[in-house]
Design an enzyme around this catalytic site. Structure first.
Site, short mmCIF file in Angstrom:
data_model
loop_
_atom_site.label_atom_id
_atom_site.label_comp_id
_atom_site.label_asym_id
_atom_site.label_seq_id
_atom_site.Cartn_x
_atom_site.Cartn_y
_atom_site.Cartn_z
N GLU A 29 -4.12 23.54 -82.69
CA GLU A 29 -3.21 22.83 -83.51
C GLU A 29 -2.00 24.08 -83.86
OE1 GLU A 29 -3.61 19.86 -84.23
OE2 GLU A 29 -5.65 19.68 -83.19
N CYS B 2 2.26 24.40 -92.01
CA CYS B 2 2.64 23.93 -90.74
C CYS B 2 3.19 22.55 -90.85
CB CYS B 2 1.18 23.82 -89.96
SG CYS B 2 -0.17 23.13 -90.83
P1 NAD Z 1 0.27 33.06 -84.87
O1 NAD Z 1 0.52 32.12 -83.43
O2 NAD Z 1 1.37 34.24 -85.13
O3 NAD Z 1 -1.17 33.72 -85.02
C1 NAD Z 1 -2.12 32.97 -85.11
C2 NAD Z 1 -3.49 33.72 -84.60
O4 NAD Z 1 -3.61 34.07 -82.97
C3 NAD Z 1 -3.41 35.21 -85.31
O5 NAD Z 1 -4.80 35.42 -85.50
C4 NAD Z 1 -3.20 36.06 -84.17
O6 NAD Z 1 -3.56 37.41 -84.48
C5 NAD Z 1 -3.63 35.24 -83.06
N1 NAD Z 1 -3.10 35.77 -81.79
C6 NAD Z 1 -1.58 36.10 -81.49
N2 NAD Z 1 -1.71 36.50 -80.12
C7 NAD Z 1 -2.76 36.25 -79.73
C8 NAD Z 1 -3.39 36.70 -78.20
N3 NAD Z 1 -2.77 36.85 -77.28
N4 NAD Z 1 -4.81 36.24 -77.99
C9 NAD Z 1 -5.39 35.84 -79.05
N5 NAD Z 1 -5.12 35.66 -80.31
C10 NAD Z 1 -3.54 35.91 -80.67
O7 NAD Z 1 0.58 32.21 -86.05
P2 NAD Z 1 0.57 32.51 -87.67
O8 NAD Z 1 1.90 33.38 -87.76
O9 NAD Z 1 -0.77 33.17 -88.16
O10 NAD Z 1 0.65 31.17 -88.36
C11 NAD Z 1 1.80 30.40 -88.19
C12 NAD Z 1 1.65 29.35 -87.20
O11 NAD Z 1 0.74 28.70 -87.32
C13 NAD Z 1 2.89 28.35 -87.37
O12 NAD Z 1 3.64 28.11 -86.26
C14 NAD Z 1 2.19 26.88 -87.88
O13 NAD Z 1 3.03 25.98 -87.64
C15 NAD Z 1 0.92 27.29 -87.38
N6 NAD Z 1 -0.07 26.55 -87.94
C16 NAD Z 1 -0.47 25.20 -87.40
C17 NAD Z 1 -1.30 24.38 -88.11
C18 NAD Z 1 -1.55 23.12 -87.53
O14 NAD Z 1 -2.59 22.62 -88.24
N7 NAD Z 1 -0.91 22.45 -86.73
C19 NAD Z 1 -1.74 24.97 -89.42
C20 NAD Z 1 -1.51 26.22 -89.82
C21 NAD Z 1 -0.57 26.99 -89.29
#
Ligand code: NAD
Length: 541
Positions: free
Chosen positions: A293, A327
């Site tokens: 998501e 989000c």
């Molecule tokens: P992010 O994508 O920066 O990080 C999410 C997770 O991915 C973190 O734990 C991060 O450390 C990890 N990550 C980053 N690079 C990685 C890699 N190469 N391999 C494995 N893991 C990796 O997102 P964020 O800043 O924590 O959250 C905000 C984002 O999340 C926004 O884009 C928001 O829209 C989205 N979000 C979506 C939903 C939904 O249900 N659609 C819900 C909550 C947040």
């Protein structure tokens, strides 16, 4: 095996406390906040139930007071990933064959622990580390996570009761097996409930899990793990691997036992992970399940029949609660020119009255954004709104990171309906609005549908029933969660299963049976009670 067919308790949504002055919950959370604010803890990596201190540490701070250290966290790397893969494999057999009611009982107990003695700890951690106001913490780290655990147990139970027909002399059965291997759960910073759900949904279905929490939400992540441990989760079922994205993610995804990813976060990170999975596809023992998501550019579309108070409230609550870091937050709006003059005045007034500051002061409606890189990114959009003449900055615009990462709730009007502020995910307290000509509502609807690559949430506001029907049809694929006369945020487990399509994710609907189905590999069993004893068929006589 159990001598009985048991019914799991029917779930109901956890009641939300309001923390009004004089309430017992307010006294309890204030006390716990004071305690946790005064301490600095050490957060280890946890593999197979053992705490590991790697010495490669990072600091966990409060976004609204970034000089204040809450914890020092040890970070995992390739060695810890290898150890976690082994621990999850060691735990797999016993966990995946444990009787369903024992597995279910662990998560039901976790829900009751969180509803009771753990509530203040998880809420306080979320307030301190993710800068949520007390109410935003309550609906997330208490109520939504409790709901995830209770409802997912119920949905898993329903799934397992889904059985095929049997013909005379035959008994057909569906067995809901765990995936062979481990699931990688990767959680975002913005919801403690999501962090708790991503590893536990696969675990409820009998899988073992490697969980990488977000580096900016480690305090609440750590306490979620400790709560699950107290609820009786066996060692190795969920392994807690704080660390930098790729340093944990790359070795996990390269492992042959990788059986699936349960991700929530940004679209670019998910793209990268999917590509990485594709590159490794020949190494895996089975085809991995990919559930993600991701981002959004969520809209509010106002019809000329909209009630102004309803519209202004949906916009303000939808755009600015939790500093626009949901989000589902309203990030762009389409408003008819007939409503704009009176709406503008109302919004400017109300936005001007919003109180922002530390979440430790309960009178604040907003607190800080999560970290410096978010602050810099969001404030660069504010700078653009100030310097580009196609925008009008109507309210807010103040940014200050001297003590905490504070950005005022900001309202921008964009003359260009396809500008950067109208189309890109900002993930902060900026609402950009385009005023359309009432006579050209069809064009405005096309813009709403096509301006951003996302399709997560959206809301329409209006009082004309026939028009609401037509807008609902017209925007059918524009959002996975669609609201009529409400803000586009605040989905409740069991009521509005959550997820979007297009660039917003695989739409596997967190907190529903649809999601749990991704974490099981069904075996169809046919048992013949009176098997044939000759190969000849009657037509051969
Ligand atoms: P992010 O994508 O920066 O990080 C999410 C997770 O991915 C973190 O734990 C991060 O450390 C990890 N990550 C980053 N690079 C990685 C890699 N190469 N391999 C494995 N893991 C990796 O997102 P964020 O800043 O924590 O959250 C905000 C984002 O999340 C926004 O884009 C928001 O829209 C989205 N979000 C979506 C939903 C939904 O249900 N659609 C819900 C909550 C947040």
């Amino acid at each position: 095996m159990s001598d009985g067919v048991f019914n799991v308790p029917v779930p109901v949504n956890e009641p939300v406390y309001d923390y009004a002055p004089g309430s017992s919950e307010r006294t309890a959370i204030a006390f716990r906040l004071e305690q946790m604010h005064a301490e600095e803890i050490e957060i280890p990596v946890i593999i197979g139930g053992r705490e590991i201190r790697t010495g490669n540490t990072a600091q966990v701070v409060s976004p609204h007071d970034h000089g204040h250290v809450l914890a020092t966290c040890h970070q995992a790397g390739a060695d810890e990933v290898a150890a976690a893969v082994k621990a999850s494999a060691d735990a797999w057999h016993e966990w995946s064959t444990m009787s369903w009611e024992s597995r279910a009982a662990i998560f039901l107990k976790a829900a009751d622990l969180l509803s009771g003695p753990w509530r203040t700890t998880l809420n306080a951690a979320t307030i301190l580390n993710q800068s949520k106001t007390v109410f935003q913490a309550e609906i997330d780290s208490a109520c939504e996570l409790i709901d995830f655990w209770r409802f997912n147990v119920h949905y898993a139970d329903q799934l397992m009761r889904e059985q095929p027909a049997s013909s005379p002399g035959i008994w057909n059965r569906s067995e809901y097996r765990a995936l062979e291997g481990f699931v990688f759960a990767v959680s975002p910073f913005n919801f403690t409930a999501i962090a708790g759900n991503l590893p536990t949904a696969p675990a409820i279905m009998g899988n073992t899990v490697l969980w990488k929490p977000a580096t900016t939400a480690l305090l609440s992540g750590y306490y979620v793990y400790k709560l699950l441990e107290e609820a009786g989760l066996p060692p190795g079922v969920i392994n807690f691997l704080p660390g930098k994205g790729a340093q944990v993610g790359d070795p996990v995804i390269a492992d042959p036992g990788f059986a699936g990813v349960h991700f929530t976060g940004s679209t670019p990170v998910f793209h990268g992970m999917w590509q990485n999975i594709g590159n490794n596809i020949a190494r895996y023992r089975s085809y991995p399940r990919i559930v993600g998501e991701t981002g959004g550019k969520d809209f509010v579309f106002a019809h000329p029949s909209a009630n102004l108070e309803v519209l202004a409230t949906a916009l303000i609550r939808g755009a600015f609660e939790y500093q626009g870091q949901k989000c589902s937050a309203a990030s762009r709006a389409y408003v008819p020119s007939s409503l704009w003059p009176s709406l503008k005045e109302r919004l400017a007034d109300q936005i001007g009255s919003i109180k922002m500051g530390t979440p430790l002061d309960f009178s604040n409606f907003m607190a800080a954004v999560i970290d410096e890189s978010s602050f810099d990114k969001i404030s660069s959009y504010v700078d653009e709104a100030r310097s580009d003449s196609r925008y009008e900055l109507v309210a807010g615009g103040g940014c200050d990171k001297s003590a905490g990462y504070f950005i005022q709730p900001t309202l921008v009007v964009s003359e260009d309906p396809k500008s950067r502020l109208m189309s890109e995910e900002i993930f902060g307290p900026i609402l950009t609005l385009h005023v359309y000509d009432d006579a050209r509502i069809d064009e405005a609807l096309d813009l709403c549908d096509t301006t951003s690559p996302y399709a997560l949430t959206g809301a329409i506001i209006g009082d004309d029933r026939a028009e609401l029907d037509s807008l609902t049809k017209r925007l059918r694929h524009s959002a996975g969660n669609f609201y009529i006369n409400d803000k586009p945020t605040g989905a409740v487990v069991g009521q509005q299963p959550f997820g979007g399509s297009r660039a917003s994710g695989t739409n596997d609907k967190a907190g529903s049976a649809m999601n749990l189905l991704r974490w099981t590999s069904v075996r169809s069993i046919k048992e013949n009670f009176v098997p044939p004893t000759s190969f000849a068929y009657p037509h051969m006589d």
